[in-house]
Enzyme design. Sequence first.
Site, PDB file in Angstrom:
ATOM      1  N   LYS A  85       4.047  -9.864   0.689  1.00 45.59           N
ATOM      2  CA  LYS A  85       4.292  -8.491   1.139  1.00 45.59           C
ATOM      3  C   LYS A  85       4.903  -8.514   2.543  1.00 45.59           C
ATOM      4  CE  LYS A  85       1.920  -4.006   1.499  1.00 45.59           C
ATOM      5  NZ  LYS A  85       0.604  -3.329   1.490  1.00 45.59           N
ATOM      6  N   SER A 160       0.651   0.896  -1.296  1.00 44.95           N
ATOM      7  CA  SER A 160       1.894   0.528  -0.672  1.00 44.95           C
ATOM      8  C   SER A 160       2.482  -0.789  -1.173  1.00 44.95           C
ATOM      9  CB  SER A 160       1.696   0.446   0.843  1.00 44.95           C
ATOM     10  OG  SER A 160       0.812  -0.621   1.172  1.00 44.95           O
ATOM     11  N   SER A 184      -4.048  -0.163  -1.419  1.00 45.15           N
ATOM     12  CA  SER A 184      -2.667  -0.640  -1.564  1.00 45.15           C
ATOM     13  C   SER A 184      -2.505  -1.951  -2.316  1.00 45.15           C
ATOM     14  CB  SER A 184      -2.010  -0.784  -0.187  1.00 45.15           C
ATOM     15  OG  SER A 184      -1.753   0.480   0.361  1.00 45.15           O
TER      16      SER A 184
END
Lengths: 502, 98
Positions: A85, A160, A184
């Site tokens: 990420k 997210s 997330s």
Amino acid sequence: MAPVMDGDLARQDAATMAAAMQGGEVTSVEVTQACLDRIDAVDGQVHAFLHVDRDAALETARGIDELRSTGAALGPLAGVPLALKDVLTMNGVPTTCGSRILEGWRPPYDSTVVERLRDAGVVILGKTNMDEFAMGSSTEHSAYGPTRNPWDLERIPGGSGGGSAAALAAFEAPLAIGTDTGGSIRQPAAVTGTVGVKPTYGGVSRYGLVALASSLDQAGPCARTVMDAALLHAVIAGHDPRDSTSIDAPVPDVVAAAKNADVRGMRIGLVRELGGEGYQEGVRQRFDEAVAILGDLGADVVEVSCPNFEYALAAYYLILPSEASSNLARFDGMRYGMRVGDDGQASVEEVMSQTREAGFGSEVKRRIMLGTYALSSGYYDAYYGQAQKVRTLITRDFAAAFDQADVLISPTAPTTAFRIGEKVDDPLAMYLNDIATIPVNLAGNCAMSIPIGLAPEDGLPVGLQIMAPALADDRLYRVGAALEQALVDKWGHELIEEVPAL
Amino acid sequence: MAQISREEVQHLAHLARLELTEEETAHYADQLSAIVEAVARVSDVAAQDIPPTSHPIPITNVYREDVAKPGLDRAELAAAAPSWEDDRFKVPRILGED
């Protein structure tokens, strides 16, 4: 083990890839190349990656293959590719956090998570898309455009960490790293039919994790199977002196727990407040079926009540913006990232304001102002102060519930993946996606989402959340692996095999 | 209902160093009002005498050995800086004209 065919290489799980490498059937270069080829083939549609670190990944893979050929002792995930990420720093590799304000920034240091991945010989393929600074539940708030859900390209992959989850579901990588501040990791896992774990707060170092809300943020493993998540968890977890909130205690043996996969005699608590009204019909149906399976496997299913959970969302949307407004003050255009309006005349304050106006997207601005409001004098006691009290009440609810049950379960998200654009400018509707995941972040304990089937009405994945007490992360894996095995036995295959061809 | 006016939004934006457009100001005034109204319900339960939680896993007095370690590489910092001169970050003027 059946030989792994080259054409299917990218579809294998991490444990299978690792076994094939250890058995000399394939090399890390071949596995890495298979993932890179898959990224080339499908990422134009999915847009899971913001940056593919192709040459460095292949170089790492070659290094692992050479080491292996010398007979060196390698970790269980050596040579396995991973998607990272874009909120974790990696030396010399672009780190944007999905924001324009960091476009082109190459951090001069590795996060601890990256350092541990490198030490374990994991091959980092690149950086995945995310809602800007991890603010969102759909990845639509990325400055670089949305990621699409491999199950239906018109739908969101969650957020997210939508890029990390979509990379798994599109077979671009067998492993990914996410971060979870209010869901997330878990909500993207739920809507993409993958596995995601938020470890106990302090279980994984936050050094080099660009902060959203420091008292809530936690990095964790994402994978297509519970065992793969356990193997990755074991690599990244553990005490780090560079993070003063890191827990100085042994990491629970999550791999052994995933192997154990036995829920007989375990007390599993259904949280009354997380379910029912507001949850999609197919989500409830699949959840009820999974509960019945857990009972059949020998677990003792009980109902528990956490009455203050209904205030969790409100408390979270005071605490998170407050911490975020403070953390994001560092993006001032002075030392790194974007600078706008520096014409030799404008003051530093004007340049900062213009830079932040140009560099931040709408959701980031919204939350910064909300946090500024909640922390301003006259409002502090009524909002931030009260929210911190709610946080105590939620922690107490968990403590009482864990007196009655070893783990708690709920649907991970109230709905399956919604359509891109549906909620993008409706913040309150967007925030509701995390209604079941937020309590865990507020209390700091751990949770996992695993796929439990497709909702009959739309054919999209449904996730089940397992919650355990702080430092009892192993229980997540024990229950998750047991349920996963029972479901795979029932279906005759893993759910992810049903994802449509891209 | 908590109503956040455009003037308040402008004030918050100034505090947060955001130079909002007129259009953004109006949009955020409506949205922030709705959000604040929704989150104000924390007061319903937490009025009692409950200790606040600022951190989920309380840890105090975290020490480490006082050993010097190399810092970040200066050339790399310079490469990432928006403006750099004489081995330092170069910033716009910090004092106003009056």
